[in-house]
Design a protein around this motif. Structure first.
Motif, PDB file in Angstrom:
ATOM      1  N   THR A   1     -12.963 -23.960  15.834  1.00 52.77           N
ATOM      2  CA  THR A   1     -11.581 -23.470  15.868  1.00 52.77           C
ATOM      3  C   THR A   1     -10.564 -24.581  16.108  1.00 52.77           C
ATOM      4  O   THR A   1      -9.624 -24.764  15.330  1.00 52.77           O
ATOM      5  CB  THR A   1     -11.416 -22.420  16.979  1.00 52.77           C
ATOM      6  N   ALA A   2     -10.713 -25.299  17.200  1.00 50.34           N
ATOM      7  CA  ALA A   2      -9.714 -26.298  17.575  1.00 50.34           C
ATOM      8  C   ALA A   2      -9.706 -27.461  16.596  1.00 50.34           C
ATOM      9  O   ALA A   2      -8.639 -27.955  16.200  1.00 50.34           O
ATOM     10  CB  ALA A   2      -9.976 -26.788  18.994  1.00 50.34           C
ATOM     11  N   TYR A   3     -10.880 -27.915  16.199  1.00 52.61           N
ATOM     12  CA  TYR A   3     -10.968 -29.017  15.237  1.00 52.61           C
ATOM     13  C   TYR A   3     -10.306 -28.637  13.917  1.00 52.61           C
ATOM     14  O   TYR A   3      -9.488 -29.388  13.372  1.00 52.61           O
ATOM     15  CB  TYR A   3     -12.430 -29.398  15.024  1.00 52.61           C
ATOM     16  N   ALA A   4     -10.651 -27.448  13.410  1.00 51.17           N
ATOM     17  CA  ALA A   4     -10.066 -27.005  12.148  1.00 51.17           C
ATOM     18  C   ALA A   4      -8.557 -26.842  12.260  1.00 51.17           C
ATOM     19  O   ALA A   4      -7.820 -27.122  11.313  1.00 51.17           O
ATOM     20  CB  ALA A   4     -10.714 -25.697  11.706  1.00 51.17           C
ATOM     21  N   ALA A   5      -8.090 -26.410  13.425  1.00 50.51           N
ATOM     22  CA  ALA A   5      -6.646 -26.272  13.620  1.00 50.51           C
ATOM     23  C   ALA A   5      -5.945 -27.624  13.507  1.00 50.51           C
ATOM     24  O   ALA A   5      -4.858 -27.719  12.910  1.00 50.51           O
ATOM     25  CB  ALA A   5      -6.366 -25.646  14.977  1.00 50.51           C
ATOM     26  N   THR A   6      -6.548 -28.675  14.067  1.00 50.50           N
ATOM     27  CA  THR A   6      -5.927 -29.998  13.943  1.00 50.50           C
ATOM     28  C   THR A   6      -5.913 -30.459  12.493  1.00 50.50           C
ATOM     29  O   THR A   6      -4.966 -31.107  12.048  1.00 50.50           O
ATOM     30  CB  THR A   6      -6.636 -31.061  14.810  1.00 50.50           C
ATOM     31  N   LYS A   7      -6.945 -30.111  11.753  1.00 44.36           N
ATOM     32  CA  LYS A   7      -6.999 -30.531  10.353  1.00 44.36           C
ATOM     33  C   LYS A   7      -6.084 -29.681   9.476  1.00 44.36           C
ATOM     34  O   LYS A   7      -5.607 -30.146   8.432  1.00 44.36           O
ATOM     35  CB  LYS A   7      -8.440 -30.484   9.846  1.00 44.36           C
ATOM     36  N   GLY A   8      -5.815 -28.447   9.889  1.00 43.83           N
ATOM     37  CA  GLY A   8      -4.799 -27.669   9.198  1.00 43.83           C
ATOM     38  C   GLY A   8      -3.445 -28.342   9.291  1.00 43.83           C
ATOM     39  O   GLY A   8      -2.644 -28.329   8.346  1.00 43.83           O
ATOM     40  N   ALA A   9      -3.183 -28.963  10.439  1.00 35.77           N
ATOM     41  CA  ALA A   9      -1.951 -29.737  10.590  1.00 35.77           C
ATOM     42  C   ALA A   9      -1.942 -30.942   9.661  1.00 35.77           C
ATOM     43  O   ALA A   9      -0.902 -31.294   9.092  1.00 35.77           O
ATOM     44  CB  ALA A   9      -1.794 -30.179  12.044  1.00 35.77           C
ATOM     45  N   VAL A  10      -3.097 -31.579   9.496  1.00 34.58           N
ATOM     46  CA  VAL A  10      -3.193 -32.711   8.569  1.00 34.58           C
ATOM     47  C   VAL A  10      -2.855 -32.261   7.146  1.00 34.58           C
ATOM     48  O   VAL A  10      -2.156 -32.953   6.406  1.00 34.58           O
ATOM     49  CB  VAL A  10      -4.601 -33.337   8.629  1.00 34.58           C
ATOM     50  N   ASP A  11      -3.354 -31.081   6.763  1.00 34.23           N
ATOM     51  CA  ASP A  11      -3.032 -30.554   5.434  1.00 34.23           C
ATOM     52  C   ASP A  11      -1.516 -30.424   5.263  1.00 34.23           C
ATOM     53  O   ASP A  11      -0.960 -30.820   4.232  1.00 34.23           O
ATOM     54  CB  ASP A  11      -3.679 -29.183   5.232  1.00 34.23           C
ATOM     55  N   ALA A  12      -0.851 -29.865   6.277  1.00 33.25           N
ATOM     56  CA  ALA A  12       0.596 -29.670   6.187  1.00 33.25           C
ATOM     57  C   ALA A  12       1.332 -31.003   6.088  1.00 33.25           C
ATOM     58  O   ALA A  12       2.262 -31.151   5.276  1.00 33.25           O
ATOM     59  CB  ALA A  12       1.089 -28.879   7.400  1.00 33.25           C
ATOM     60  N   ILE A  13       0.936 -31.964   6.911  1.00 35.85           N
ATOM     61  CA  ILE A  13       1.551 -33.291   6.860  1.00 35.85           C
ATOM     62  C   ILE A  13       1.409 -33.875   5.457  1.00 35.85           C
ATOM     63  O   ILE A  13       2.365 -34.424   4.877  1.00 35.85           O
ATOM     64  CB  ILE A  13       0.904 -34.227   7.899  1.00 35.85           C
ATOM     65  N   THR A  14       0.220 -33.752   4.892  1.00 31.92           N
ATOM     66  CA  THR A  14      -0.075 -34.324   3.577  1.00 31.92           C
ATOM     67  C   THR A  14       0.799 -33.724   2.488  1.00 31.92           C
ATOM     68  O   THR A  14       1.417 -34.445   1.686  1.00 31.92           O
ATOM     69  CB  THR A  14      -1.560 -34.097   3.236  1.00 31.92           C
ATOM     70  N   LEU A  15       0.859 -32.409   2.444  1.00 34.25           N
ATOM     71  CA  LEU A  15       1.581 -31.740   1.359  1.00 34.25           C
ATOM     72  C   LEU A  15       3.081 -32.023   1.423  1.00 34.25           C
ATOM     73  O   LEU A  15       3.732 -32.214   0.388  1.00 34.25           O
ATOM     74  CB  LEU A  15       1.330 -30.233   1.418  1.00 34.25           C
ATOM     75  N   ILE A  16       3.625 -32.067   2.631  1.00 40.06           N
ATOM     76  CA  ILE A  16       5.067 -32.290   2.759  1.00 40.06           C
ATOM     77  C   ILE A  16       5.424 -33.758   2.541  1.00 40.06           C
ATOM     78  O   ILE A  16       6.421 -34.078   1.883  1.00 40.06           O
ATOM     79  CB  ILE A  16       5.566 -31.781   4.120  1.00 40.06           C
ATOM     80  N   LEU A  17       4.590 -34.681   3.054  1.00 36.07           N
ATOM     81  CA  LEU A  17       4.883 -36.102   2.853  1.00 36.07           C
ATOM     82  C   LEU A  17       4.885 -36.456   1.373  1.00 36.07           C
ATOM     83  O   LEU A  17       5.707 -37.271   0.926  1.00 36.07           O
ATOM     84  CB  LEU A  17       3.872 -36.968   3.602  1.00 36.07           C
ATOM     85  N   ALA A  18       4.007 -35.854   0.601  1.00 40.13           N
ATOM     86  CA  ALA A  18       3.987 -36.121  -0.846  1.00 40.13           C
ATOM     87  C   ALA A  18       5.348 -35.837  -1.468  1.00 40.13           C
ATOM     88  O   ALA A  18       5.818 -36.579  -2.344  1.00 40.13           O
ATOM     89  CB  ALA A  18       2.907 -35.275  -1.520  1.00 40.13           C
TER      90      ALA A  18
END
Length: 245
Positions: free
Chosen positions: A152-169
């Motif tokens: 749960t917690a690990y995946a939640a941090t990586k969900g944040a990585v997904d958001a950072i990635t999509l918006i930074l692009a």
């Protein structure tokens, strides 16, 4: 960037596991590589030695990815040693597993600092410094989709990585810089295999239609594609998991 200019890559977490294989692959593709590590200098030196013995160019640099001053110094070092930065691959992260109801919140804070803040800090420097025609590649996880218990917690941090990635692009519009994330599935690294019973490993391997765990070289292949020829893939999370999802 001219066609004759050697490309330069920073690979975080490159002292072992997937990061080391990624660093070796990019070096084999002709890039000069700054091998980042956070604590184990001996392993980082082994990565550098493997690259140089194969005819590549590499050097090591130690930094806490969540420390903006240390990360800025790492980018300074890459520019000073190699003349610029074209590719940033951010593999560094930590994984602490527990059911949500039992999670030690200190572990949540540790993962937040390394996985979320670390990605933000590294990407911030990358966004400021990567040259035209470059690529920023973050590391996510297929567990955000597979939804395995205890993650749960690990995946939640990586969900944040997904958001950072999509918006930074999208924020880098007009720069000719791609921003993507690679989301590995179960991969046979020491980190993943440590402490797991063989029955668990076998079950995870069977989840893929290819009926095996991933290998670090499989993930490095996806990174090399995004770092090199894949100029029309941008703002995406690439699930490198053998078809698990």
């Amino acid at each position: 960037m001219t066609s004759t200019q050697t490309r330069v890559a920073i690979v975080t977490g490159a002292s072992g596991g997937i990061g080391r294989v990624v660093a070796e692959r990019l070096a084999a593709d002709g890039m000069s590589v700054l091998v980042h590590y956070s604590g184990n200098q001996a392993r980082a030196d082994e990565t550098v030695a493997a690259i140089t013995e194969a005819g590549g160019i590499a050097s090591a640099f130690r930094a806490d990815v969540a420390d903006e001053t240390a990360v800025a110094a790492m980018f300074d070092a890459a520019e000073q040693r190699y003349g610029g930065i074209d590719v940033v691959v951010h593999t560094a992260g930590i994984m602490l597993l527990s059911p949500l109801a039992e999670l030690n919140l200190d572990d949540l804070d540790r993962m937040h600092r390394t996985n979320i803040r670390g990605t933000f800090v590294v990407d911030q420097q990358a966004a400021r410094r990567v040259r035209t025609g470059g690529a920023i590649i973050n590391f996510s996880t297929s567990v955000t989709k597979i939804a395995l218990p205890t993650y749960t917690a690990y995946a939640a941090t990586k969900g944040a990585v997904d958001a950072i990635t999509l918006i930074l692009a999208r924020e880098l519009r007009g720069r000719d810089i791609t921003v993507n994330a690679v989301a590995p599935g179960p991969t046979a690294t020491p980190l993943y295999l440590d402490g797991k019973e063989q029955s668990v490993i076998d079950r995870m391997a069977a989840m893929s239609p290819l009926e095996r765990l991933g290998e670090p070289k499989d993930i490095a292949e996806a990174v090399a594609f995004l770092a090199g020829p894949a100029r029309w893939i941008n703002g995406q999370v690439i699930y490198a998991n053998g078809g698990v999802i």
